[in-house]
Structure formats: C-alpha cells, structure tokens
Scaffold this motif. Structure first.
Motif, mmCIF file in Angstrom:
data_model
loop_
_atom_site.group_PDB
_atom_site.id
_atom_site.type_symbol
_atom_site.label_atom_id
_atom_site.label_comp_id
_atom_site.label_asym_id
_atom_site.label_seq_id
_atom_site.Cartn_x
_atom_site.Cartn_y
_atom_site.Cartn_z
ATOM 1 N N VAL A 152 0.952 -1.155 0.056
ATOM 2 C CA VAL A 152 0.073 -0.023 0.039
ATOM 3 C C VAL A 152 0.775 1.161 -0.115
ATOM 4 N N GLY A 153 1.820 1.426 0.946
ATOM 5 C CA GLY A 153 2.662 2.454 0.922
ATOM 6 C C GLY A 153 3.666 2.608 -0.264
ATOM 7 N N ILE A 154 4.044 1.585 -0.995
ATOM 8 C CA ILE A 154 4.625 1.643 -2.454
ATOM 9 C C ILE A 154 3.703 2.241 -3.290
ATOM 10 N N LEU A 155 2.642 1.905 -3.501
ATOM 11 C CA LEU A 155 1.654 2.567 -4.235
ATOM 12 C C LEU A 155 1.331 4.082 -4.006
ATOM 13 N N LEU A 156 1.025 4.192 -2.739
ATOM 14 C CA LEU A 156 1.054 6.040 -2.326
ATOM 15 C C LEU A 156 2.462 6.764 -2.666
ATOM 16 N N ALA A 157 3.580 6.079 -2.620
ATOM 17 C CA ALA A 157 4.574 6.692 -3.038
ATOM 18 C C ALA A 157 4.810 7.127 -4.445
ATOM 19 N N ARG A 158 3.792 6.650 -5.184
ATOM 20 C CA ARG A 158 3.739 7.298 -6.656
ATOM 21 C C ARG A 158 3.077 8.735 -6.715
ATOM 22 N N VAL A 159 2.686 9.121 -5.760
ATOM 23 C CA VAL A 159 2.076 10.459 -5.588
ATOM 24 C C VAL A 159 2.217 11.357 -4.495
ATOM 25 N N ALA A 160 2.633 10.659 -3.187
ATOM 26 C CA ALA A 160 2.894 11.372 -1.880
ATOM 27 C C ALA A 160 4.165 11.983 -1.700
ATOM 28 N N LYS A 161 4.109 12.651 -0.809
ATOM 29 C CA LYS A 161 5.693 13.514 -0.575
ATOM 30 C C LYS A 161 6.430 12.817 0.457
ATOM 31 N N VAL A 162 5.882 12.128 1.480
ATOM 32 C CA VAL A 162 6.618 11.322 2.295
ATOM 33 C C VAL A 162 5.568 10.161 2.610
ATOM 34 N N VAL A 163 6.377 8.966 2.800
ATOM 35 C CA VAL A 163 5.330 7.869 3.407
ATOM 36 C C VAL A 163 6.351 7.100 4.436
ATOM 37 N N PHE A 164 5.682 6.836 5.500
ATOM 38 C CA PHE A 164 6.135 6.034 6.576
ATOM 39 C C PHE A 164 5.615 4.725 6.262
ATOM 40 N N LEU A 165 6.480 3.582 6.244
ATOM 41 C CA LEU A 165 6.010 2.259 6.207
ATOM 42 C C LEU A 165 6.502 1.588 7.698
ATOM 43 N N THR A 166 5.659 1.412 8.495
ATOM 44 C CA THR A 166 6.019 0.699 9.755
ATOM 45 C C THR A 166 5.515 -0.350 10.119
ATOM 46 N N ASP A 167 6.322 -1.383 10.857
ATOM 47 C CA ASP A 167 6.018 -2.728 11.240
ATOM 48 C C ASP A 167 6.960 -2.981 12.304
ATOM 49 N N TYR A 168 7.017 -4.512 12.663
ATOM 50 C CA TYR A 168 7.795 -4.610 13.847
ATOM 51 C C TYR A 168 8.674 -6.071 13.529
ATOM 52 N N GLY A 169 9.694 -6.041 13.838
ATOM 53 C CA GLY A 169 10.712 -7.061 13.405
ATOM 54 C C GLY A 169 11.610 -6.963 12.239
ATOM 55 N N ASP A 170 12.843 -7.050 12.460
ATOM 56 C CA ASP A 170 13.975 -7.078 11.335
ATOM 57 C C ASP A 170 13.551 -7.726 10.031
ATOM 58 N N GLU A 171 12.986 -8.927 10.110
ATOM 59 C CA GLU A 171 13.074 -9.749 8.759
ATOM 60 C C GLU A 171 11.653 -9.251 8.064
ATOM 61 N N ILE A 172 10.914 -8.490 8.664
ATOM 62 C CA ILE A 172 9.563 -8.097 8.147
ATOM 63 C C ILE A 172 9.952 -6.698 7.359
ATOM 64 N N LEU A 173 10.747 -5.840 8.376
ATOM 65 C CA LEU A 173 11.230 -4.505 7.942
ATOM 66 C C LEU A 173 12.348 -4.717 6.690
ATOM 67 N N ASP A 174 12.986 -5.555 6.895
ATOM 68 C CA ASP A 174 14.238 -5.842 5.745
ATOM 69 C C ASP A 174 13.601 -6.330 4.278
ATOM 70 N N ASN A 175 12.527 -7.219 4.521
ATOM 71 C CA ASN A 175 11.624 -7.546 3.394
ATOM 72 C C ASN A 175 10.857 -6.321 2.815
#
Length: 309
Positions: free
Chosen positions: A121-144
C-alpha cells in the motif's frame, strides 16, 4: 506445548506464485499485476429509467498499467504474518489506486502505514505522496519491506521520501528511546524530524492488522494517540472477518472483529459507546478491482475512521 506464534499460517492470496510451490522459502519473489487505468472502457451514452443521462466513469488520471514486484512468502509463523500478502491489503490497494486515478486527494501528502507488512500500500502511495512512512515490527519483516521499496523504486515519485520504520504496538509513543540521533541508533529507528513529519501527516493506512485481541487493543491505543497529534488525520483501515468456534458462546464468532468494533463507534450509533474513534464503512462494491487475480469475498470491510473528538 509449542507457542501458538510459531504455528504456520497461510494467506489465501498467492498472486504470482508457481502452482506447484508449497515451501515459503522456495518462492519469495512474485509479481502483482496492477492495472492503474480505469477498468471500464465503455464510453457509450446511457440513460436511466427516468430518462436522465448516466455519466460515464471519470477517466483515470493515469493512462497506463504497471507491474509491482512484491517479495512475499506463501506461509509464515503467526509472528511473521507481515511476510505474506493478505486479502484486505489488496482491497486497500484497490481503494488507494482508485483515489489516485480519480482525484488528487493523496498528492503531496505525508502518509503513514501501520503494520505495513510487504509495503504494498505504501509503495503505491509513494507514486504521488511527498513522504510515506512504512511501519511494522521485526527486522525480517522490515528488511523485506525495504527490499520491496528498492525493487520498485523506478515506479515511485522521484521526489517522494519513503521511510521504513519500526513501530512496536506494545511499546511507547512517541518513540523517544529509539530516535536515530541517539549515540547507538538501531536500524529502522526514528529521528526527531520523522516524528515532526508524522505530526503533519493527514492520512494513516492499515490492512489486516486485526487478528489478536491483545495486539488489537495495543494497536488502537497507538492509533488514538497518533490521531490526536498535530494535524487532523483520517485512517483508512481494511480488515477481514475471521471466524472461529468459541467454547464460551458455543457458536462460530469473529472475536477479532468484535474487538475492533469495541474500539470504533460507527457514525449512526449512539454516542454513549465509549470509543475515541468514529468510523463509517466504505462500500467496496463501488471500488473497481485494479489488482487482478484475487477474489474479495464477503468478509472484507473497508473503514474511514476519524477521532471522535
């Protein structure tokens, strides 16, 4: 007894997965085919039963299709469900694409996705948004998630800033102890500038984040705090009702959904309900299906949620 968070779970969504693939690690890269132009190309003139002109669907602002490559797993433990693509995430993606195609509401915005998982979802938003924060928990999920942002970077707005950050729903907010301007910053930690930008965010997004009651309670505690910070914010939340047999009620119930409804008062309900958030359901039948190859089903809902105050 094995911890329930170590049990393997599987999403029904396996877009791009080879049909004979069963192991999560053997097929981590799959393609989601996204049609960004309006699905309806019928431009013929039509009249309703009263003889009034029926206007055709507004033409898309974008005249082309594109393909996102999303790295995701077929199965995961409950702890790592963010490595998979889930149905409500695709419904929220359809909604975001439709808003992007038919309006400029998301253009130039500061947005934050909670429990972003693969980052779709955030990647789609980054096609038009100025700043996007993608947040989750855990290094494996965040690395992916960070890898998915990198893979799809040619498709993003070149002026957009995409930040992958860790957000523990059980932790404190604001995240004073994880600011990256500390002496020993962690990966995916927050800076003081990040927190100031989050205050100015106008849109928050979340999908498939309702599945355990303790996490749901912690999530809405974070959301209530976030929605009260800085500028007024709108939360778009997509969820799927998941049913289980309850020994207490002796019937099949959707406990996660019930927990969600205790935290969000629907617009027409009496204000006696003690909820700090008020929401309305969006009719997803009116949202075209831009993401191909999945079935929405009857148990997915999309909500627009605001602070009750």
């Amino acid at each position: 007894m094995e911890d329930e968070e170590e049990f393997e779970v599987m999403s029904e969504v396996h877009l791009g997965c080879p049909p004979d693939s069963h192991e999560a690690e053997s097929s981590r890269f799959h393609k989601l085919f996204i049609c960004e132009s309006s699905p309806s190309n019928d431009q013929s003139i039509a009249l309703d039963e009263d003889g009034d002109l029926v206007l055709p669907r507004r033409r898309s602002r974008f005249a082309h299709s594109f393909t996102l490559t999303i790295q995701h797993s077929i199965t995961s433990t409950l702890r790592d469900v963010g490595l998979q693509v889930w149905k409500a995430e695709l419904v929220l993606s359809d909604f975001v694409l439709h808003k992007m195609c038919t309006s400029s509401d998301f253009d130039g915005t500061v947005s934050l996705e909670i429990g972003c998982g693969t980052g779709l979802v955030g990647i789609l938003l980054a096609r038009v948004a100025k700043v996007v924060f993608l947040t989750d928990y855990g290094d494996e999920i965040l690395d992916n998630c960070a890898q998915n942002v990198k893979i799809n970077s040619p498709l993003l707005n070149p002026l957009a800033v995409v930040n992958v950050r860790e957000l523990d729903w059980m932790g404190q907010w604001p995240l004073q102890n994880s600011l990256s301007d500390c002496k020993d910053p962690k990966r995916y930690s927050w800076s003081s500038l990040d927190l100031e930008q989050v205050k100015s965010a106008t849109f928050v997004y979340a999908a498939d984040v309702i599945y355990k009651d303790d996490l749901t309670v912690a999530l809405f505690s974070k959301i209530e705090r976030l929605m009260s910070m800085g500028s007024k914010k709108v939360l778009y939340l997509a969820l799927e009702k998941r049913y289980n047999f309850s020994m207490d009620e002796m019937e099949v119930v959707a406990n996660g959904y019930a927990c969600f409804r205790r935290n969000v008062r629907e617009g027409q309900e009496e204000e006696t309900k003690e909820a700090k958030l008020v929401g309305k359901r969006i009719d997803i039948t009116e949202i075209p299906q831009y993401v191909k190859g999945y079935e929405r089903g009857q148990d997915v809902e999309l909500w627009e949620i605001r602070s009750a105050s």
